[in-house]
Scaffold this motif. Structure first.
Motif, PDB file in Angstrom:
ATOM      1  N   PRO A 126      25.192  26.770  41.500  1.00 13.68           N
ATOM      2  CA  PRO A 126      24.952  27.913  40.466  1.00 13.68           C
ATOM      3  C   PRO A 126      26.200  28.778  41.411  1.00 13.68           C
ATOM      4  N   GLY A 127      26.494  30.053  40.622  1.00 13.45           N
ATOM      5  CA  GLY A 127      26.910  31.475  41.204  1.00 13.45           C
ATOM      6  C   GLY A 127      28.075  32.254  40.380  1.00 13.45           C
ATOM      7  N   MET A 128      28.851  33.137  41.415  1.00 14.57           N
ATOM      8  CA  MET A 128      29.265  34.004  40.228  1.00 14.57           C
ATOM      9  C   MET A 128      30.837  34.289  41.352  1.00 14.57           C
ATOM     10  N   THR A 129      31.800  34.579  40.427  1.00 14.09           N
ATOM     11  CA  THR A 129      33.100  35.191  41.251  1.00 14.09           C
ATOM     12  C   THR A 129      33.291  36.832  40.791  1.00 14.09           C
ATOM     13  N   LEU A 130      33.844  37.172  42.452  1.00 14.53           N
ATOM     14  CA  LEU A 130      34.277  38.585  41.792  1.00 14.53           C
ATOM     15  C   LEU A 130      35.160  39.294  42.244  1.00 14.53           C
ATOM     16  N   THR A 131      36.497  39.908  41.805  1.00 14.52           N
ATOM     17  CA  THR A 131      37.606  39.767  41.675  1.00 14.52           C
ATOM     18  C   THR A 131      37.566  41.407  42.205  1.00 14.52           C
ATOM     19  N   ILE A 132      38.118  41.956  43.297  1.00  9.87           N
ATOM     20  CA  ILE A 132      39.029  43.075  43.618  1.00  9.87           C
ATOM     21  C   ILE A 132      40.487  43.715  43.959  1.00  9.87           C
ATOM     22  N   GLU A 133      40.869  44.131  42.557  1.00 10.20           N
ATOM     23  CA  GLU A 133      42.358  44.730  42.893  1.00 10.20           C
ATOM     24  C   GLU A 133      43.003  45.677  42.415  1.00 10.20           C
ATOM     25  N   PRO A 134      43.669  46.466  42.810  1.00 10.79           N
ATOM     26  CA  PRO A 134      44.231  47.502  42.445  1.00 10.79           C
ATOM     27  C   PRO A 134      44.188  47.891  40.777  1.00 10.79           C
ATOM     28  N   ALA A 135      43.666  48.890  40.608  1.00  8.63           N
ATOM     29  CA  ALA A 135      43.689  49.872  39.121  1.00  8.63           C
ATOM     30  C   ALA A 135      45.344  49.984  38.777  1.00  8.63           C
ATOM     31  N   GLU A 136      45.719  48.760  37.272  1.00  6.88           N
ATOM     32  CA  GLU A 136      47.225  48.590  37.501  1.00  6.88           C
ATOM     33  C   GLU A 136      47.373  50.116  36.959  1.00  6.88           C
ATOM     34  N   GLU A 137      46.807  51.110  36.131  1.00  2.03           N
ATOM     35  CA  GLU A 137      47.511  52.324  35.687  1.00  2.03           C
ATOM     36  C   GLU A 137      47.783  53.350  36.800  1.00  2.03           C
ATOM     37  N   LEU A 138      46.832  53.561  37.943  1.00  9.80           N
ATOM     38  CA  LEU A 138      47.188  54.346  39.244  1.00  9.80           C
ATOM     39  C   LEU A 138      48.280  53.218  40.117  1.00  9.80           C
ATOM     40  N   VAL A 150      39.752  48.116  41.348  1.00  4.34           N
ATOM     41  CA  VAL A 150      38.620  47.946  39.906  1.00  4.34           C
ATOM     42  C   VAL A 150      38.200  46.004  40.003  1.00  4.34           C
ATOM     43  N   LEU A 151      36.897  46.332  39.836  1.00  4.04           N
ATOM     44  CA  LEU A 151      36.187  45.401  40.359  1.00  4.04           C
ATOM     45  C   LEU A 151      35.998  44.670  39.083  1.00  4.04           C
ATOM     46  N   THR A 152      35.612  43.235  39.007  1.00  6.95           N
ATOM     47  CA  THR A 152      35.230  42.766  38.277  1.00  6.95           C
ATOM     48  C   THR A 152      34.522  41.617  38.278  1.00  6.95           C
ATOM     49  N   VAL A 153      33.582  41.270  37.469  1.00  5.57           N
ATOM     50  CA  VAL A 153      32.631  40.802  37.285  1.00  5.57           C
ATOM     51  C   VAL A 153      32.645  39.603  36.496  1.00  5.57           C
ATOM     52  N   GLN A 154      33.373  37.927  36.835  1.00  3.87           N
ATOM     53  CA  GLN A 154      34.086  36.781  36.632  1.00  3.87           C
ATOM     54  C   GLN A 154      32.719  36.622  35.903  1.00  3.87           C
ATOM     55  N   GLU A 155      32.400  35.511  34.916  1.00  7.40           N
ATOM     56  CA  GLU A 155      30.926  34.999  33.955  1.00  7.40           C
ATOM     57  C   GLU A 155      30.480  33.537  35.394  1.00  7.40           C
ATOM     58  N   PRO A 156      29.100  33.541  34.843  1.00  5.39           N
ATOM     59  CA  PRO A 156      28.555  32.777  36.353  1.00  5.39           C
ATOM     60  C   PRO A 156      28.810  31.209  35.800  1.00  5.39           C
ATOM     61  N   SER A 157      28.754  30.634  36.771  1.00  2.49           N
ATOM     62  CA  SER A 157      29.391  29.086  36.801  1.00  2.49           C
ATOM     63  C   SER A 157      28.397  28.481  37.438  1.00  2.49           C
ATOM     64  N   GLU A 158      28.102  27.009  37.319  1.00  2.00           N
ATOM     65  CA  GLU A 158      27.117  26.262  37.976  1.00  2.00           C
ATOM     66  C   GLU A 158      27.723  25.106  38.887  1.00  2.00           C
ATOM     67  N   ARG A 159      29.024  25.767  39.129  1.00  2.00           N
ATOM     68  CA  ARG A 159      29.231  24.777  40.236  1.00  2.00           C
ATOM     69  C   ARG A 159      30.466  26.101  41.193  1.00  2.00           C
ATOM     70  N   ILE A 160      30.293  26.688  41.680  1.00  2.00           N
ATOM     71  CA  ILE A 160      30.841  27.552  43.257  1.00  2.00           C
ATOM     72  C   ILE A 160      30.886  26.910  44.630  1.00  2.00           C
TER      73      ILE A 160
END
Length: 235
Positions: free
Chosen positions: A100-112, A208-218
Protein backbone atom coordinates in the motif's frame (compact mmCIF):
# COMPACT_ATOMS: atom_id res chain seq x y z
CA UNK A 1 16.35 50.91 76.17
CA UNK A 2 15.43 53.64 73.75
CA UNK A 3 18.54 53.05 71.58
CA UNK A 4 17.90 49.33 71.65
CA UNK A 5 14.28 49.84 70.63
CA UNK A 6 15.30 52.12 67.73
CA UNK A 7 17.88 49.56 66.63
CA UNK A 8 15.26 46.80 66.62
CA UNK A 9 12.81 48.97 64.73
CA UNK A 10 15.51 49.77 62.16
CA UNK A 11 16.41 46.10 61.75
CA UNK A 12 12.78 45.09 61.32
CA UNK A 13 12.28 47.89 58.79
CA UNK A 14 15.29 46.71 56.79
CA UNK A 15 13.97 43.16 56.75
CA UNK A 16 10.52 44.30 55.67
CA UNK A 17 12.02 46.54 52.97
CA UNK A 18 14.16 43.70 51.65
CA UNK A 19 11.15 41.39 51.48
CA UNK A 20 9.11 44.02 49.65
CA UNK A 21 11.95 44.56 47.17
CA UNK A 22 12.19 40.82 46.47
CA UNK A 23 8.43 40.56 46.01
CA UNK A 24 8.40 43.55 43.66
CA UNK A 25 11.22 42.08 41.57
CA UNK A 26 9.37 38.78 41.37
CA UNK A 27 6.26 40.51 40.10
CA UNK A 28 8.22 42.52 37.56
CA UNK A 29 10.29 39.53 36.37
CA UNK A 30 8.16 36.40 36.61
CA UNK A 31 9.80 33.03 36.10
CA UNK A 32 9.92 32.09 32.43
CA UNK A 33 7.21 29.61 31.58
CA UNK A 34 7.07 26.98 28.92
CA UNK A 35 4.71 28.41 26.34
CA UNK A 36 4.65 25.38 24.05
CA UNK A 37 1.17 24.98 22.65
CA UNK A 38 -0.80 22.08 24.13
CA UNK A 39 -1.89 20.95 20.66
CA UNK A 40 1.75 20.77 19.54
CA UNK A 41 2.56 18.59 22.54
CA UNK A 42 -0.37 16.32 21.71
CA UNK A 43 0.84 15.99 18.12
CA UNK A 44 4.33 15.06 19.28
CA UNK A 45 2.87 12.54 21.70
CA UNK A 46 0.75 11.05 18.92
CA UNK A 47 3.81 10.67 16.66
CA UNK A 48 5.76 8.97 19.45
CA UNK A 49 2.86 6.58 20.04
CA UNK A 50 2.82 5.70 16.33
CA UNK A 51 6.56 4.96 16.42
CA UNK A 52 6.04 2.86 19.54
CA UNK A 53 3.28 0.93 17.80
CA UNK A 54 5.52 0.32 14.77
CA UNK A 55 8.32 -0.99 16.98
CA UNK A 56 5.89 -3.35 18.71
CA UNK A 57 4.72 -4.60 15.31
CA UNK A 58 8.30 -5.22 14.21
CA UNK A 59 9.04 -7.04 17.48
CA UNK A 60 5.98 -9.25 16.96
CA UNK A 61 7.08 -10.07 13.40
CA UNK A 62 10.58 -11.00 14.52
CA UNK A 63 9.21 -13.04 17.43
CA UNK A 64 6.88 -14.93 15.09
CA UNK A 65 9.81 -15.75 12.80
CA UNK A 66 11.92 -16.95 15.71
CA UNK A 67 9.05 -19.10 16.98
CA UNK A 68 8.74 -20.69 13.55
CA UNK A 69 12.43 -21.54 13.55
CA UNK A 70 12.12 -23.06 17.01
CA UNK A 71 8.98 -25.02 16.15
CA UNK A 72 10.04 -28.65 15.93
CA UNK A 73 6.92 -29.40 13.90
CA UNK A 74 7.87 -27.00 11.15
CA UNK A 75 8.76 -29.43 8.36
CA UNK A 76 10.26 -27.00 5.83
CA UNK A 77 12.94 -24.79 7.45
CA UNK A 78 14.52 -24.15 4.03
CA UNK A 79 11.36 -22.38 2.84
CA UNK A 80 11.24 -20.23 5.97
CA UNK A 81 14.90 -19.34 5.55
CA UNK A 82 14.29 -18.37 1.92
CA UNK A 83 11.33 -16.18 2.94
CA UNK A 84 13.50 -14.42 5.53
CA UNK A 85 16.24 -13.84 2.95
CA UNK A 86 13.71 -12.49 0.43
CA UNK A 87 12.29 -10.09 3.03
CA UNK A 88 15.77 -8.78 3.80
CA UNK A 89 16.50 -8.41 0.08
CA UNK A 90 13.29 -6.38 -0.35
CA UNK A 91 14.28 -4.08 2.52
CA UNK A 92 17.76 -3.65 1.03
CA UNK A 93 16.30 -2.90 -2.41
CA UNK A 94 17.77 -5.96 -4.09
CA UNK A 95 14.30 -7.28 -4.94
CA UNK A 96 11.27 -5.29 -6.16
CA UNK A 97 8.57 -4.72 -3.59
CA UNK A 98 4.84 -3.98 -3.60
CA UNK A 99 2.45 -2.73 -0.96
CA UNK A 100 0.00 0.00 0.00
CA UNK A 101 1.14 3.52 -0.66
CA UNK A 102 0.81 6.50 -2.96
CA UNK A 103 2.37 8.37 -5.86
CA UNK A 104 3.51 11.98 -6.08
CA UNK A 105 4.00 13.75 -9.40
CA UNK A 106 6.15 16.81 -9.97
CA UNK A 107 5.69 18.80 -13.16
CA UNK A 108 6.11 22.37 -14.42
CA UNK A 109 3.33 24.86 -13.74
CA UNK A 110 1.48 25.22 -17.07
CA UNK A 111 0.58 28.88 -16.59
CA UNK A 112 4.22 29.73 -15.90
CA UNK A 113 5.35 27.86 -19.02
CA UNK A 114 2.94 29.92 -21.11
CA UNK A 115 4.50 33.14 -19.83
CA UNK A 116 8.02 31.95 -20.58
CA UNK A 117 9.26 31.29 -17.08
CA UNK A 118 12.41 29.17 -16.82
CA UNK A 119 11.58 25.78 -15.35
CA UNK A 120 14.40 23.86 -13.69
CA UNK A 121 14.36 20.32 -12.25
CA UNK A 122 13.72 19.93 -8.55
CA UNK A 123 16.55 21.21 -6.36
CA UNK A 124 18.43 18.77 -4.10
CA UNK A 125 17.62 20.84 -1.01
CA UNK A 126 13.87 20.64 -1.59
CA UNK A 127 14.04 16.97 -2.56
CA UNK A 128 15.99 16.10 0.60
CA UNK A 129 13.45 17.92 2.77
CA UNK A 130 10.61 16.08 1.06
CA UNK A 131 12.26 12.66 1.44
CA UNK A 132 13.05 13.25 5.12
CA UNK A 133 9.44 14.24 5.72
CA UNK A 134 8.19 11.11 3.93
CA UNK A 135 10.38 8.90 6.12
CA UNK A 136 9.22 10.80 9.18
CA UNK A 137 5.65 9.86 8.27
CA UNK A 138 6.38 6.12 7.99
CA UNK A 139 7.41 5.69 4.37
CA UNK A 140 8.88 2.19 4.05
CA UNK A 141 10.26 2.46 0.50
CA UNK A 142 10.70 5.40 -1.88
CA UNK A 143 11.44 5.54 -5.60
CA UNK A 144 12.28 8.85 -7.31
CA UNK A 145 12.12 8.89 -11.08
CA UNK A 146 12.77 5.15 -11.22
CA UNK A 147 15.66 5.40 -8.73
CA UNK A 148 14.95 3.52 -5.52
CA UNK A 149 16.33 4.89 -2.27
CA UNK A 150 18.18 2.54 0.09
CA UNK A 151 20.20 2.94 3.28
CA UNK A 152 23.25 4.10 1.29
CA UNK A 153 21.45 6.35 -1.21
CA UNK A 154 22.58 9.95 -1.57
CA UNK A 155 20.86 13.05 -2.89
CA UNK A 156 23.31 15.80 -3.72
CA UNK A 157 24.14 18.68 -6.03
CA UNK A 158 26.92 17.93 -8.52
CA UNK A 159 27.81 20.64 -11.02
CA UNK A 160 24.38 22.23 -10.63
CA UNK A 161 22.48 18.98 -11.19
CA UNK A 162 20.36 17.06 -8.71
CA UNK A 163 21.84 13.58 -8.36
CA UNK A 164 20.04 10.55 -6.91
CA UNK A 165 22.10 7.37 -6.59
CA UNK A 166 24.75 9.08 -8.74
CA UNK A 167 22.21 9.59 -11.55
CA UNK A 168 20.99 13.02 -12.60
CA UNK A 169 17.37 14.17 -12.35
CA UNK A 170 17.30 16.14 -15.62
CA UNK A 171 13.57 16.04 -16.32
CA UNK A 172 11.17 18.53 -14.76
CA UNK A 173 8.52 15.79 -14.73
CA UNK A 174 9.27 13.37 -11.90
CA UNK A 175 7.21 10.58 -10.36
CA UNK A 176 7.79 9.55 -6.76
CA UNK A 177 6.39 6.20 -5.60
CA UNK A 178 5.99 5.58 -1.89
CA UNK A 179 5.15 2.37 -0.01
CA UNK A 180 3.85 2.54 3.55
CA UNK A 181 3.19 -0.16 6.10
CA UNK A 182 -0.58 0.10 5.73
CA UNK A 183 -3.25 1.80 3.64
CA UNK A 184 -4.28 3.92 6.65
CA UNK A 185 -0.74 5.28 6.93
CA UNK A 186 -0.81 6.13 3.23
CA UNK A 187 -4.01 8.09 3.81
CA UNK A 188 -2.44 9.92 6.76
CA UNK A 189 0.60 10.73 4.64
CA UNK A 190 -1.61 12.15 1.90
CA UNK A 191 -3.46 14.39 4.37
CA UNK A 192 -0.16 15.55 5.88
CA UNK A 193 1.31 16.51 2.51
CA UNK A 194 -1.82 18.39 1.45
CA UNK A 195 -1.76 20.37 4.70
CA UNK A 196 1.99 21.02 4.60
CA UNK A 197 3.91 23.86 2.98
CA UNK A 198 5.40 21.62 0.27
CA UNK A 199 2.87 22.52 -2.48
CA UNK A 200 3.70 26.21 -1.98
CA UNK A 201 7.44 25.55 -1.83
CA UNK A 202 7.33 23.64 -5.11
CA UNK A 203 5.31 26.42 -6.74
CA UNK A 204 7.96 28.93 -5.70
CA UNK A 205 10.34 26.85 -7.85
CA UNK A 206 7.77 26.96 -10.71
CA UNK A 207 6.80 23.34 -10.11
CA UNK A 208 3.51 21.70 -9.17
CA UNK A 209 3.41 18.89 -6.60
CA UNK A 210 0.38 16.64 -7.08
CA UNK A 211 -0.56 14.16 -4.36
CA UNK A 212 -2.33 11.16 -5.87
CA UNK A 213 -4.93 9.09 -4.06
CA UNK A 214 -3.53 6.23 -1.95
CA UNK A 215 -3.54 2.77 -3.49
CA UNK A 216 -3.53 -0.74 -2.06
CA UNK A 217 -0.82 -1.77 -4.50
CA UNK A 218 2.22 0.33 -5.35
CA UNK A 219 5.21 -1.31 -7.02
CA UNK A 220 8.79 -0.15 -6.53
CA UNK A 221 11.55 -1.72 -8.61
CA UNK A 222 14.83 -3.07 -7.30
CA UNK A 223 18.07 -1.12 -7.30
CA UNK A 224 19.91 -3.85 -9.17
CA UNK A 225 20.58 -2.89 -12.78
CA UNK A 226 22.11 -5.35 -15.17
CA UNK A 227 25.09 -3.66 -16.71
CA UNK A 228 25.74 -4.48 -20.37
CA UNK A 229 29.07 -3.92 -22.03
CA UNK A 230 29.31 -3.53 -25.79
CA UNK A 231 32.85 -4.83 -25.64
CA UNK A 232 31.69 -8.17 -24.23
CA UNK A 233 29.07 -8.52 -26.95
CA UNK A 234 31.48 -7.84 -29.76
CA UNK A 235 33.24 -10.73 -31.42
Amino acid sequence: MTKKMYRNITLVSLIIGFMLAVQYNTVQNPTERNTVDIWEIRQQLSQEKERHSELLTQINDVTATVNQYEDVEFDNPELLLQQTVDNLKEQAGILPTTGPGMTLTIEPAEELLQFGYEIKPISPELLIRLVNDLYRYNAQAIEIGGKRLTYNSAIRDINGKTMVNSEAIDDTNVEINIITQSFDQAQKLKNHLLASSFPDEFYIDNLVLTVQEPSERIRINSTVVVQKSKYLSEK
